[in-house]
Motif scaffolding. Sequence first.
Motif, PDB file in Angstrom:
ATOM      1  N   SER A 256      39.504  50.906  41.951  1.00  0.00           N
ATOM      2  CA  SER A 256      39.332  49.493  42.629  1.00  0.00           C
ATOM      3  C   SER A 256      39.966  48.455  41.832  1.00  0.00           C
ATOM      4  CB  SER A 256      37.657  49.141  42.486  1.00  0.00           C
ATOM      5  OG  SER A 256      37.475  49.109  41.018  1.00  0.00           O
TER       6      SER A 256
ATOM      7  N   TYR B 176      47.098  45.047  43.568  1.00  0.00           N
ATOM      8  CA  TYR B 176      45.890  45.759  44.142  1.00  0.00           C
ATOM      9  C   TYR B 176      46.055  45.978  45.514  1.00  0.00           C
ATOM     10  CZ  TYR B 176      40.928  46.360  45.330  1.00  0.00           C
ATOM     11  OH  TYR B 176      39.839  46.877  45.409  1.00  0.00           O
TER      12      TYR B 176
ATOM     13  N   ALA C 295      45.683  49.499  46.311  1.00  0.00           N
ATOM     14  CA  ALA C 295      44.896  51.007  46.446  1.00  0.00           C
ATOM     15  C   ALA C 295      44.406  51.042  47.819  1.00  0.00           C
ATOM     16  CB  ALA C 295      44.235  51.096  45.378  1.00  0.00           C
ATOM     17  N   LEU C 296      43.685  49.887  48.238  1.00  0.00           N
ATOM     18  CA  LEU C 296      42.653  50.098  49.410  1.00  0.00           C
ATOM     19  C   LEU C 296      43.763  50.280  50.715  1.00  0.00           C
ATOM     20  CD1 LEU C 296      40.008  47.580  48.719  1.00  0.00           C
ATOM     21  CD2 LEU C 296      40.227  50.078  48.255  1.00  0.00           C
TER      22      LEU C 296
ATOM     23  N   ALA D 161      36.549  48.574  57.726  1.00  0.00           N
ATOM     24  CA  ALA D 161      36.922  48.731  56.597  1.00  0.00           C
ATOM     25  C   ALA D 161      38.165  47.789  56.315  1.00  0.00           C
ATOM     26  CB  ALA D 161      37.201  50.313  56.428  1.00  0.00           C
TER      27      ALA D 161
ATOM     28  N   ILE E  20      37.303  44.691  55.198  1.00  0.00           N
ATOM     29  CA  ILE E  20      36.995  44.475  53.939  1.00  0.00           C
ATOM     30  C   ILE E  20      37.991  44.688  52.906  1.00  0.00           C
ATOM     31  CG2 ILE E  20      35.344  45.448  52.393  1.00  0.00           C
ATOM     32  CD1 ILE E  20      33.320  46.088  54.565  1.00  0.00           C
ATOM     33  N   ARG E  21      38.733  45.547  53.147  1.00  0.00           N
ATOM     34  CA  ARG E  21      40.035  45.543  52.405  1.00  0.00           C
ATOM     35  C   ARG E  21      40.605  44.474  52.126  1.00  0.00           C
ATOM     36  NH1 ARG E  21      44.963  45.874  53.514  1.00  0.00           N
ATOM     37  NH2 ARG E  21      44.533  46.789  55.623  1.00  0.00           N
TER      38      ARG E  21
ATOM     39  N   VAL F 290      38.840  42.023  50.057  1.00  0.00           N
ATOM     40  CA  VAL F 290      38.892  42.366  48.626  1.00  0.00           C
ATOM     41  C   VAL F 290      40.186  41.753  48.046  1.00  0.00           C
ATOM     42  CG1 VAL F 290      38.510  44.140  47.188  1.00  0.00           C
ATOM     43  CG2 VAL F 290      36.728  43.822  48.904  1.00  0.00           C
TER      44      VAL F 290
ATOM     45  N   PHE G 139      32.791  42.221  41.369  1.00  0.00           N
ATOM     46  CA  PHE G 139      32.297  42.887  42.587  1.00  0.00           C
ATOM     47  C   PHE G 139      32.244  44.110  42.704  1.00  0.00           C
ATOM     48  CE2 PHE G 139      32.927  43.945  47.008  1.00  0.00           C
ATOM     49  CZ  PHE G 139      31.788  43.338  47.604  1.00  0.00           C
ATOM     50  N   THR G 140      33.050  44.790  42.279  1.00  0.00           N
ATOM     51  CA  THR G 140      33.266  46.251  42.341  1.00  0.00           C
ATOM     52  C   THR G 140      32.361  46.841  41.233  1.00  0.00           C
ATOM     53  OG1 THR G 140      35.022  46.158  40.477  1.00  0.00           O
ATOM     54  CG2 THR G 140      35.681  46.296  42.876  1.00  0.00           C
TER      55      THR G 140
ATOM     56  N   LEU H   3      31.363  37.602  47.133  1.00  0.00           N
ATOM     57  CA  LEU H   3      30.566  38.005  48.410  1.00  0.00           C
ATOM     58  C   LEU H   3      30.737  36.857  49.638  1.00  0.00           C
ATOM     59  CD1 LEU H   3      29.019  40.281  49.270  1.00  0.00           C
ATOM     60  CD2 LEU H   3      26.760  39.277  48.543  1.00  0.00           C
TER      61      LEU H   3
ATOM     62  N   LYS I   2      32.242  37.653  53.370  1.00  0.00           N
ATOM     63  CA  LYS I   2      31.661  37.366  54.307  1.00  0.00           C
ATOM     64  C   LYS I   2      32.365  36.268  55.227  1.00  0.00           C
ATOM     65  CE  LYS I   2      26.975  37.974  53.037  1.00  0.00           C
ATOM     66  NZ  LYS I   2      25.696  37.340  52.316  1.00  0.00           N
TER      67      LYS I   2
ATOM     68  N   LEU J 222      35.532  38.122  56.894  1.00  0.00           N
ATOM     69  CA  LEU J 222      35.018  39.089  57.777  1.00  0.00           C
ATOM     70  C   LEU J 222      34.534  38.049  59.135  1.00  0.00           C
ATOM     71  CD1 LEU J 222      32.904  41.491  55.951  1.00  0.00           C
ATOM     72  CD2 LEU J 222      35.168  41.948  56.890  1.00  0.00           C
TER      73      LEU J 222
ATOM     74  N   VAL K 116      27.429  44.457  54.138  1.00  0.00           N
ATOM     75  CA  VAL K 116      29.005  44.488  53.597  1.00  0.00           C
ATOM     76  C   VAL K 116      28.966  45.321  52.379  1.00  0.00           C
ATOM     77  CG1 VAL K 116      30.296  42.942  52.176  1.00  0.00           C
ATOM     78  CG2 VAL K 116      29.484  42.151  54.517  1.00  0.00           C
TER      79      VAL K 116
ATOM     80  N   ARG L  35      29.285  49.129  53.210  1.00  0.00           N
ATOM     81  CA  ARG L  35      31.002  49.208  53.612  1.00  0.00           C
ATOM     82  C   ARG L  35      31.919  49.262  52.424  1.00  0.00           C
ATOM     83  NH1 ARG L  35      32.455  51.284  58.444  1.00  0.00           N
ATOM     84  NH2 ARG L  35      30.879  50.583  60.231  1.00  0.00           N
TER      85      ARG L  35
ATOM     86  N   LEU M 183      34.263  52.343  50.877  1.00  0.00           N
ATOM     87  CA  LEU M 183      35.732  52.017  50.966  1.00  0.00           C
ATOM     88  C   LEU M 183      36.214  52.441  49.632  1.00  0.00           C
ATOM     89  CD1 LEU M 183      38.344  50.620  52.264  1.00  0.00           C
ATOM     90  CD2 LEU M 183      37.466  48.583  51.106  1.00  0.00           C
ATOM     91  N   PHE M 184      35.371  51.903  48.575  1.00  0.00           N
ATOM     92  CA  PHE M 184      35.958  51.935  47.260  1.00  0.00           C
ATOM     93  C   PHE M 184      35.822  53.688  46.773  1.00  0.00           C
ATOM     94  CE2 PHE M 184      34.631  47.829  46.208  1.00  0.00           C
ATOM     95  CZ  PHE M 184      36.070  47.298  46.008  1.00  0.00           C
TER      96      PHE M 184
ATOM     97  N   VAL N  69      38.965  55.775  48.436  1.00  0.00           N
ATOM     98  CA  VAL N  69      39.924  55.721  47.707  1.00  0.00           C
ATOM     99  C   VAL N  69      40.049  56.204  46.550  1.00  0.00           C
ATOM    100  CG1 VAL N  69      40.552  53.611  49.324  1.00  0.00           C
ATOM    101  CG2 VAL N  69      39.683  53.200  46.899  1.00  0.00           C
ATOM    102  N   THR N  70      39.157  56.613  45.920  1.00  0.00           N
ATOM    103  CA  THR N  70      39.133  56.976  44.447  1.00  0.00           C
ATOM    104  C   THR N  70      39.716  58.428  44.560  1.00  0.00           C
ATOM    105  OG1 THR N  70      37.386  55.572  43.992  1.00  0.00           O
ATOM    106  CG2 THR N  70      37.567  57.351  42.456  1.00  0.00           C
TER     107      THR N  70
END
Lengths: 184, 186
Positions: A44, A112, A114-115, A124, A127-128, A131, A142-143, A174, A178, A181, B45, B48, B52-53, B56-57
């Motif tokens: 993350s 960053y 990775a996502l 998804a 969200i990626r 993030v 957050f993670t 957060l 939101k 999104l 949220v 989700r 997601l995390f 990808v791990t």
Amino acid sequence: MTLPATSTPATDAELIARWLSGDQRAAGELVQRHAGPLARFAASLGVRDEVDELVQDTFVRAFQSLDSFRSDSALRTWLFTILKRLLLDRKRAERRRRDVAELDERDAATEYDALDTLVGDETAARIRGAVNGLTPLQREVFTLRVNEGMAYAEIAEVVGSTEGACRVHYHNALRAIKERLSDD
Amino acid sequence: MTECGKDTLRDQLPLLARDALAAEAAARVRAHVAGCAACAAELAVLERAGALFTAVTPAVDTAAILRALPTPPGARPVLTVQRGGRRQARIPQYVLAAAASLVLVATLALPTIRSVFNGGPVVVVDSGIPSVPTVPVDLVGGANLSDLGVDELTALLAELDRFDGTVAVEPVAMRQAVNGDFGGDL
């Protein structure tokens, strides 16, 4: 009537004590328990190919000084802190190699990605993107909160901040996600 | 202000998303989420993001990690640590070797010394060490060390000093020589 046998998993402190007294199997249990969360945290934070190596280095570093570990802090927190320091050391070394002056937030944000490998569904992906738009500190807080369900006090120890600040970072993260999104 | 506004339940949402709450606590939070649109949206949220995390791990090779770990301290010899954190000094191996050699030489020299005091033949062992001038020492007839003069004592000490080095003969041959059996090649 006989009651079903229940076995409570050994605590981290018990496993550490067992390992220090020579029980190698205790190390196995500790690694099984914490390797996944550490790998998730590393991923993350933008680590891609070196997650395995980073997690291994974290455990090796921790076990080398496990006899000096004070159990007034959670082992999990300590491991996350070690991983984060190792990661920062690597980034600094990498930057020195590339002859780039300082580690700043923009650099960390662009790393960053990775996502990016996840293209599963639209939510998804959104969200990626959200993030990815967080500051590094927001993202860490957050993670840790979302992945590990850490308390703010524990997160503060890992990221080197205060409990109150971490609470604010989490809620800001957060809210940003939101909003992102709802904009899309 | 609602309960979730005070963050008492809202703080539990990440744990609920990870299915890490005890059954009773999970039921209480779910009951609240069912009637709170804000918390329901937040929980969605979090679920989700968590998925997601996780997606990808990469998997971690725990066996490789275990192989890389150091040996537990309890499984290998450790130095005794005294109170105050000071380590006990270890006796170096060369000192032990020197001490063992000294004991061996002393043991081998003992019959010779007895022989001198009992008036028996003085065995001169060719140890390769340069010899020193000897003065006849006669302790026959119950004489003791206090009867010896300075020259005689000096000669006796010089004789003993000759055994401070490595002995050039086998212990068996030495014993035979002391006992008067000169059949061997000395």
